[in-house]
Scaffold this active site. Structure first.
Site, mmCIF file in Angstrom:
data_model
loop_
_atom_site.group_PDB
_atom_site.id
_atom_site.type_symbol
_atom_site.label_atom_id
_atom_site.label_comp_id
_atom_site.label_asym_id
_atom_site.label_seq_id
_atom_site.Cartn_x
_atom_site.Cartn_y
_atom_site.Cartn_z
ATOM 1 N N LYS A 293 0.862 -1.189 0.000
ATOM 2 C CA LYS A 293 0.000 0.000 0.000
ATOM 3 C C LYS A 293 0.892 1.230 0.000
ATOM 4 C CE LYS A 293 -3.022 2.340 3.308
ATOM 5 N NZ LYS A 293 -3.967 2.141 4.400
HETATM 6 C C1 R5P Z 1 -2.676 5.198 8.325
HETATM 7 O O1 R5P Z 1 -1.814 5.063 9.124
HETATM 8 C C2 R5P Z 1 -3.691 4.213 8.216
HETATM 9 O O2 R5P Z 1 -3.050 2.985 8.234
HETATM 10 C C3 R5P Z 1 -4.621 4.252 7.033
HETATM 11 O O3 R5P Z 1 -5.033 2.960 6.783
HETATM 12 C C4 R5P Z 1 -4.083 4.802 5.757
HETATM 13 O O4 R5P Z 1 -3.431 6.015 5.939
HETATM 14 C C5 R5P Z 1 -5.174 4.938 4.696
HETATM 15 O O5 R5P Z 1 -6.110 5.834 5.065
HETATM 16 P P1 R5P Z 1 -6.287 7.221 4.336
HETATM 17 O O6 R5P Z 1 -6.942 6.921 3.027
HETATM 18 O O7 R5P Z 1 -7.157 8.004 5.258
HETATM 19 O O8 R5P Z 1 -4.937 7.833 4.134
#
Ligand code: R5P
Length: 296
Positions: free
Chosen positions: A203
């Site tokens: 990711k």
């Molecule tokens: C961040 O530390 C979290 O693990 C979230 O899963 C990640 O940042 C994704 O969320 P967003 O789309 O809000 O950035």
């Protein structure tokens, strides 16, 4: 005991039809074991090869983030539209009904809060517990270039070793520190490291020249949404990422902080699974959200 096979019908071994031996649909994932692939196949849609993962694990270091003050009220209505939920085991057990047949990706790292150095994480979950709650993957962050880079890399490799023992895929998350340049050169480095070190899925953040990031990463990449954007901009980002080789999104704030979260996740689904253009998906968002165009 079954009774003896005394059927008079002639047996048919379909000798003219060779048994199919199809490759698994996700790139770089063909050599895993059955359970491992089955878990990935519950996260990713085998028709589109993509996923809409709803991320709401932010509380593990941020506490009750805006939009996540009451996940039971704000997140549960979104769950039916997600392919997978990314969350902590605490929220899973306390608020998610076990009857909800959704793939789950469990946050497995933790330690520092937003008050401290975030890269000082450790693995904060036993693999046995991930199996116990029937998770489809576990996630940890790698802080490439960060203060505790090596420690976070070891978190990933230890998690991969534990996951491989039980058939549990690991999602490697590239964490980009505040003072780091978020460009293709850095993201290529961080994503490729995650894959080389054993992450089954990575990711990361969308950046210009993203096609070079996905090309250089031998396993599927999903993009995080990042900070809240106007809905059309978030849909454009998702579209560009998908068209440039991303296997989906793992999006949080751009969905649960939207003025109309259900309408937004439906629009994101269209972009991810149906290659819908962002402008058209935005029209759908407006129609479902019943909002005035200027508000979005
Ligand atoms: C961040 O530390 C979290 O693990 C979230 O899963 C990640 O940042 C994704 O969320 P967003 O789309 O809000 O950035």
């Amino acid at each position: 005991m079954p009774e003896a096979d005394i059927s008079k019908v002639e047996k048919n071994y379909y000798t003219d039809q060779p048994q199919k031996n199809e490759a698994f649909f996700l790139k770089g994932c063909n050599n895993y074991d059955w359970g491992f692939k089955n878990r990935l196949g519950r996260i990713f849609n085998c028709e589109s090869g993509r996923t809409v993962m709803l991320a709401f694990d932010h509380g593990y270091f941020q506490g009750p983030t805006t939009g996540l003050e009451r996940p039971d009220i704000t997140i549960l209505p979104l769950a039916p539209y997600a392919d997978a939920l990314m969350l902590t085991r605490g929220i899973l057990r306390s608020l998610i009904p076990p009857s909800l047949a959704k793939a789950t990706v469990l946050r497995a790292s933790g330690g520092p809060s937003i008050l401290k150095e975030l890269s000082n994480e450790h693995i904060a979950m036993n693999m046995e517990d991930a199996v116990r709650v029937n998770a489809c993957a576990v996630a940890t962050q790698v802080f490439v270039g960060g203060e505790n880079e090596t420690q976070s890399v070891m978190n990933l490799t230890n998690l991969v070793d534990a996951g491989n023992r039980v058939g549990m895929p690991v999602l490697g998350v590239t964490a980009v520190g505040k003072d780091m340049v978020r460009d293709a050169k850095y993201i290529r480095l961080a994503t490729r490291m995650c894959a080389e070190l054993g992450a089954a899925v990575v990711k990361t953040y969308f950046v210009p020249e993203f096609e070079t990031v996905t090309a250089a990463c031998p396993v599927p990449i999903v993009i995080a949404g990042g900070r809240k954007l106007p809905e059309l901009d978030a849909l454009k980002m998702a579209y560009e990422a998908i068209q440039q080789g991303a296997a989906g999104v793992d999006m949080g704030r751009n969905i649960f902080q939207s003025e109309a979260p259900v309408a937004m996740i439906k629009a994101v689904r269209k972009v991810v699974h149906d290659n819908m253009k962002p402008e058209q998906a935005f029209e759908l968002f407006l129609a479902h959200a019943n909002l005035k165009r200027h508000k979005a």
